[in-house]
Structures are given as structure tokens and as C-alpha cells.
Motif scaffolding. Sequence first.
Motif, short mmCIF file in Angstrom:
data_model
loop_
_atom_site.label_atom_id
_atom_site.label_comp_id
_atom_site.label_asym_id
_atom_site.label_seq_id
_atom_site.Cartn_x
_atom_site.Cartn_y
_atom_site.Cartn_z
N GLY A 76 44.35 30.43 52.46
CA GLY A 76 44.55 29.70 51.21
C GLY A 76 43.24 29.32 50.55
O GLY A 76 43.05 29.49 49.34
N GLY A 77 42.30 28.83 51.36
CA GLY A 77 40.99 28.49 50.82
C GLY A 77 40.22 29.71 50.37
O GLY A 77 39.59 29.72 49.30
N ALA A 78 40.28 30.77 51.17
CA ALA A 78 39.59 32.00 50.79
C ALA A 78 40.16 32.57 49.50
O ALA A 78 39.42 33.00 48.61
N ALA A 79 41.49 32.55 49.37
CA ALA A 79 42.13 33.07 48.15
C ALA A 79 41.76 32.21 46.94
O ALA A 79 41.48 32.75 45.86
N GLY A 80 41.74 30.90 47.10
CA GLY A 80 41.37 30.02 45.99
C GLY A 80 39.96 30.31 45.50
O GLY A 80 39.72 30.44 44.29
N ASN A 81 39.02 30.42 46.41
CA ASN A 81 37.65 30.72 46.01
C ASN A 81 37.52 32.13 45.43
O ASN A 81 36.78 32.35 44.48
N PHE A 82 38.26 33.08 46.00
CA PHE A 82 38.20 34.46 45.50
C PHE A 82 38.71 34.54 44.06
O PHE A 82 38.05 35.12 43.19
N ILE A 83 39.85 33.95 43.81
CA ILE A 83 40.42 33.96 42.46
C ILE A 83 39.49 33.26 41.49
O ILE A 83 39.25 33.73 40.37
N ASP A 84 38.92 32.13 41.92
CA ASP A 84 38.00 31.37 41.08
C ASP A 84 36.76 32.19 40.72
O ASP A 84 36.22 32.09 39.62
N ARG A 85 36.34 33.04 41.62
CA ARG A 85 35.12 33.84 41.44
C ARG A 85 35.31 34.98 40.44
O ARG A 85 34.34 35.49 39.88
#
Length: 169
Positions: free
Chosen positions: A114-123
Motif C-alpha cells: 500500500g505504501g509502495a503503491a501510494g508513492n509510486f502513483i504519486d511519483r
Amino acid sequence: MSAEAAARPGASAGAARRIRAVLLVWVAALAATDLAIKALAEALLSSGATIDLGLINLRLLYNTGVAFSLGAGLAPWIIVAATGLIIAGLTWYALSSAPSMTGVSRAGAALLLGGAAGNFIDRLDGRGVVDYLHTGWFATFNLADAFVTAGVALFILGTILSQRTRDRD
């Protein structure tokens, strides 16, 4: 059938699908929560404001690199491609092994992904990841970073506890 029963050898395919589906729902919910809080942080802090909360301050920063700004000088597409491949591999591993994981390990996997996906989408917009939690003595970070850190810790803890249980049996 409980998740623990589903983790046993011979568990039904339906139970395994449910476990994987629940894991993905948690990943999506955690990523959405992270992205919503980042949008709120941008709205509140885009003027350069800092909000003092005592031990931690809210201050807006964009991290174009990865952890601790490593790789900040690289082209954004390289960071996106590399992190995307890592997340894809972690997702494959988590989904394929989720039915046999302990509940603690599955919670860790959900937080990590979930954290990885949040940062990935944000990037993906090219500006970098929105960071807003600032201590003054540590790198500025965000909720997704906390999810990833806690997720790794829980995943490792669940794996260790599972191994101890198997060793006793």
C-alpha cells in the motif's frame, strides 16, 4: 473457513482467492489514504507554510529520488521504471504466498504494498513524491514511507514467528 485454516496444505482455491482479494483491497485502501493525505498536505502547505506539531512539523517537500533522496539526479522515468519493477515483483510474491502467510505477515505485506503503491502513483506526475512529515533530525517523509517501514517490520516478524511455530511442531 478462517485465514489460518486456508493457509494449511490442501486449502481450497476459493479460500486462497479470498485471501488474495482481501490483501488487494487493503493495499488499495492504504494507497488511497496515503494519496488523500498527500493532497491535503499540498493544499495546506503549498504556500511554504510550516505547521509545528511539537516533535514533528508539517512541511512540504518533493522527493524526486527514492529513500533518503537517493537517485534524485536520475531521469524520472528511470526511477518510475525501477520502482515499478520492484513493486511488480513484490506484488507477485505477496499474492502468490499470501494464502500460506501468517496474519501478521499478510498485514505487513498489505502495508508494504500500500505504501509502495501510494508513492509510486504519486511519483507518476514527474514532480516527485510528496513528503510532509519533518522532524528536523531525520529525513522528511510521508505516511506511505511509514506504511512501508512498518510493513517490512511486520512481514519479518510474522515470518520469524511462523518459523518458530514450525520449529516447535
